[in-house]
Design a protein around this motif. Sequence first.
Motif, PDB file in Angstrom:
ATOM      1  N   PRO A 107      50.069  15.058  47.283  1.00  0.00           N
ATOM      2  CA  PRO A 107      48.802  15.217  46.458  1.00  0.00           C
ATOM      3  C   PRO A 107      48.067  14.006  46.342  1.00  0.00           C
ATOM      4  CG  PRO A 107      50.644  15.352  44.644  1.00  0.00           C
ATOM      5  CD  PRO A 107      51.334  14.988  46.134  1.00  0.00           C
ATOM      6  N   SER A 108      46.691  14.158  46.455  1.00  0.00           N
ATOM      7  CA  SER A 108      46.015  12.921  46.778  1.00  0.00           C
ATOM      8  C   SER A 108      45.586  12.598  45.068  1.00  0.00           C
ATOM      9  CB  SER A 108      44.522  13.706  47.121  1.00  0.00           C
ATOM     10  OG  SER A 108      43.777  14.341  46.267  1.00  0.00           O
ATOM     11  N   PRO A 109      45.195  11.289  44.779  1.00  0.00           N
ATOM     12  CA  PRO A 109      44.878  10.797  43.542  1.00  0.00           C
ATOM     13  C   PRO A 109      43.895  11.848  42.684  1.00  0.00           C
ATOM     14  CG  PRO A 109      44.824   8.980  44.862  1.00  0.00           C
ATOM     15  CD  PRO A 109      44.740  10.214  45.993  1.00  0.00           C
ATOM     16  N   GLY A 110      43.010  12.284  43.382  1.00  0.00           N
ATOM     17  CA  GLY A 110      42.129  13.343  42.750  1.00  0.00           C
ATOM     18  C   GLY A 110      42.717  14.447  42.297  1.00  0.00           C
ATOM     19  N   VAL A 111      43.772  14.970  42.922  1.00  0.00           N
ATOM     20  CA  VAL A 111      44.561  16.290  42.616  1.00  0.00           C
ATOM     21  C   VAL A 111      45.184  15.846  41.369  1.00  0.00           C
ATOM     22  CG1 VAL A 111      46.264  17.873  43.267  1.00  0.00           C
ATOM     23  CG2 VAL A 111      44.256  17.129  44.850  1.00  0.00           C
ATOM     24  N   ILE A 112      46.072  14.653  41.546  1.00  0.00           N
ATOM     25  CA  ILE A 112      46.829  14.086  40.319  1.00  0.00           C
ATOM     26  C   ILE A 112      46.208  14.152  39.171  1.00  0.00           C
ATOM     27  CG2 ILE A 112      48.443  12.569  39.603  1.00  0.00           C
ATOM     28  CD1 ILE A 112      49.107  11.644  42.393  1.00  0.00           C
ATOM     29  N   ALA A 113      44.821  13.672  39.052  1.00  0.00           N
ATOM     30  CA  ALA A 113      44.173  13.506  37.927  1.00  0.00           C
ATOM     31  C   ALA A 113      43.678  14.625  37.250  1.00  0.00           C
ATOM     32  CB  ALA A 113      42.814  12.437  38.316  1.00  0.00           C
ATOM     33  N   SER A 114      43.332  15.591  38.204  1.00  0.00           N
ATOM     34  CA  SER A 114      42.854  16.803  37.546  1.00  0.00           C
ATOM     35  C   SER A 114      44.141  17.447  37.109  1.00  0.00           C
ATOM     36  CB  SER A 114      42.405  17.723  38.703  1.00  0.00           C
ATOM     37  OG  SER A 114      43.356  17.974  39.695  1.00  0.00           O
TER      38      SER A 114
END
Length: 363
Positions: free
Chosen positions: A141-148
Amino acid sequence: MTALRPERESGADWYPAGAYDAPWEPRTAPYDPHGSGTPYPPPDGSGEPSVADDAETMALRIPSPSAPPDSAGTAAHGSHGRREAPPATGGRAARRRAAKRRRGRRAAGSGPRVPQQTAPRDPSAPLSRVEARRLARARRPSPGVIASRIIGELFITTGVVMLLFVTYQLWWSNVRAHQQAGHEAHQLQDDWASGKRAPGTFEPGQGFAILHIPKLDVVVPIAEGTDKTKVLDKGMVGHYGPGSFDTAMPDAKTGNFGLAGHRNTHGEPFRYINRLTPGDPIVVETQDTYYVYKMTSMLPVTSPSNTAVLDPIPAGSGFTKPGRYITLTTCTPEFTSKYRLIVWGKMVEERPRSKGKPDALVD
């Protein structure tokens, strides 16, 4: 000629006599293939009829041995079937221009390149190391997906905690407070029956009486003091005793007996005191006596700092002279503590326990 001819007699030669006797000689008559009687020279201008134009030989043609079938294609298109441009004549500049024209025609004829389609990969085939790495990177997963995901989990956790807190406040705190208040009431009655408790001064948090409000089906112990943890949160009603608010006890000849209780949560004994109307009974039961009050008036909203409602002659109650009064205080509106709701009553009967319950409790 292709017209039908009548059959000759059986056994007779079909061809006319002498047809094969004389040697063949080329025809030198003017070219007249259709027999119209008007000769004209053949199309090739040789004066002789062309074999290719003879009506009798139009069905089949035998190519000339000197020109093989693919010689024309080979000469025109080269050894690989491509059409070769005639060799450029002239000087070097002319040859360069001809070469450029040939390259331009090849580029124009080639058209857009079509991506080569590969056959689909067999899912059961093992992955190579490069393919495995590529697949792992694609699944990561991308950092944006992890943050969300983290933010979503925080919101869900916060919502669950709030739901549990509301459930505790509105349901479990009442269950627990009712258990504690009921246990204290039974303990008081057992002590009164056994003579363990004598009237007198009570310690903060100590129960000494039972409050009955028949119209609201309220039966709750009265303890000394209004401490939230020791008294009110346990589902009991607190007496404004010695200290900042030194209100009278029920057995006093004159005075104001002040009580406080929760309107919501923790047993909420005063939740519906706003439904009381003038004349409704309020009974205080002690070890020796029943004190019966009648509800007289109500103050729907007042400031929490309005302590005058607990005076011996309560301000705003309508009483004008000393007497034996009771004051009930609680929070308002519901589920807030911004204001206070006040209910007053006046003692109308004092009945010893030895004479049985008063009519307000019997009915």
